[in-house]
Design an enzyme around this catalytic site. Structure first.
Site: not given
Ligand code: 5RP
Length: 238
Positions: A34, A36, A88, A102, A104, A110
Site C-alpha cells: 500500500g 503508506t 503494514d 485489504g 489492495g 498480510e
Molecule cells: C492492502 C492493504 C493496505 O495496507 C491498506 O489498504 C492501506 O493502504 P494505503 O496505505 O495505500 O492507504 O490492506 O491490501
C-alpha cells in the site's frame, strides 16, 4: 485540492518513515502493501544504503518489486516462520486497534506475515482512525470454486457482498493467490471479533480483512501533516 493531496502524502510519509526508523539491524521484516508502507520501504532503502542489514518478507507481488528496487534482500516465511516485526498499512483502525485491511487485495498474505511477527507496526494517516469499524467494506478472499455459496452465506451474515472487479480487466480481481475478493458492506460492525470468526468459518472463505487477533502486539503509527502519534495496546481503555 492539490494542498490536500500534498498534506495527505506528508502524513503517510511521516508514519512510514517513523516505522522504518524503528527497524533494527539484523531484523527479519514483514513488508506490507500500500501507499503508506511504500514510504517505509523508501526510508528502509536509504538505511540499507547506509549500512543497515535486514531481510524482508513481501506480502504481495507489488511489494516484492518495490523491495527489490529498494535493494532490500528478500526471504520467505518458509525460511523464517517467526519474524521480528511486520509493517503494514490499514484502511480503518478503531480505538481498540482492530483493523480493516485489504483495499489492495493483499490482506491474506498480510495477515499471515503479521501473525508470524513478534511485533506489528501499522502505519496510517489520521483519516484512518474511526470510532467503529465498518464504513469501509470488509474484503474477503474467496476460493472461486465456492463463490456462489459463499455469497449466499455472506448475505445471511447481514452484508451486501460484491465481487471486486478489475480495472482495465473485465471480470473479477484475481489475488496473488489466484482467488476472488468479495467486498462486504455491513450496516455496522458491533462485534468485530465475532464477525471475523463467522467469516473465517464459511467454507470457501480463505481469509478476511478484519484483523482483531493481533492487538496485543500492535503499535499504530499515525501520521499527520505536522506530527506523528504512536498508539499501542497499553493505551487502550477497556
Ligand atoms: C492492502 C492493504 C493496505 O495496507 C491498506 O489498504 C492501506 O493502504 P494505503 O496505505 O495505500 O492507504 O490492506 O491490501
Amino acid at each position: 485540492m492539490e494542498k490536500k493531496a500534498e498534506s495527505l502524502e506528508r502524513a503517510k510519509r511521516a508514519a512510514g518513515y517513523q516505522a522504518a526508523d524503528m527497524i533494527e539491524d539484523g531484523m527479519v521484516v514483514g513488508l506490507g502493501t500500500g501507499s503508506t508502507v511504500y514510504f517505509t520501504i523508501e526510508r528502509l532503502s536509504e538505511r540499507v544504503r547506509d549500512g543497515l542489514t535486514i531481510t524482508g518478507i513481501p506480502t504481495s507481488f507489488q511489494t516484492a518489486v518495490r523491495a527489490r528496487a529498494a535493494n532490500i534482500p528478500l526471504t520467505t516465511l518458509d525460511e523464517n516462520p517467526v519474524i521480528d516485526i511486520a509493517v503494514d498499512g490499514a484502511d480503518e483502525v478503531d480505538p481498540k486497534l482492530r483493523l480493516i485491511k485489504g483495499r489492495g487485495a493483499a490482506h491474506l498474505r498480510e495477515k499471515c506475515v503479521a501473525a508470524a511477527a513478534k511485533r506489528f507496526l501499522v502505519v496510517v494517516d489520521e483519516k484512518k482512525l474511526v470510532e467503529q469499524l465498518g464504513a469501509a467494506p470488509v474484503p474477503v478472499e474467496v476460493l472461486p470454486f465456492a463463490v456462489m455459496p459463499v455469497l449466499a452465506q455472506l448475505r445471511r451474515l447481514g452484508c451486501e457482498p460484491v465481487i471486486r472487479e478489475g480495472v482495465k480487466k473485465d471480470g473479477p480481481v484475481i489475488t496473488d493467490n489466484g482467488n476472488f475478493v468479495v467486498d462486504c458492506t455491513f450496516p455496522a460492525i458491533a462485534h468485530p471479533e465475532r464477525l471475523e470468526e463467522a467469516l473465517d468459518g464459511i467454507p470457501g472463505v480463505i481469509g478476511s480483512g478484519l484483523f482483531c487477533g493481533l492487538v496485543a502486539r500492535t503499535t499504530v503509527i499515525v501520521g499527520s501533516a505536522k506530527k506523528v502519534n504512536i498508539l499501542s495496546s497499553a493505551d487502550i481503555i477497556a
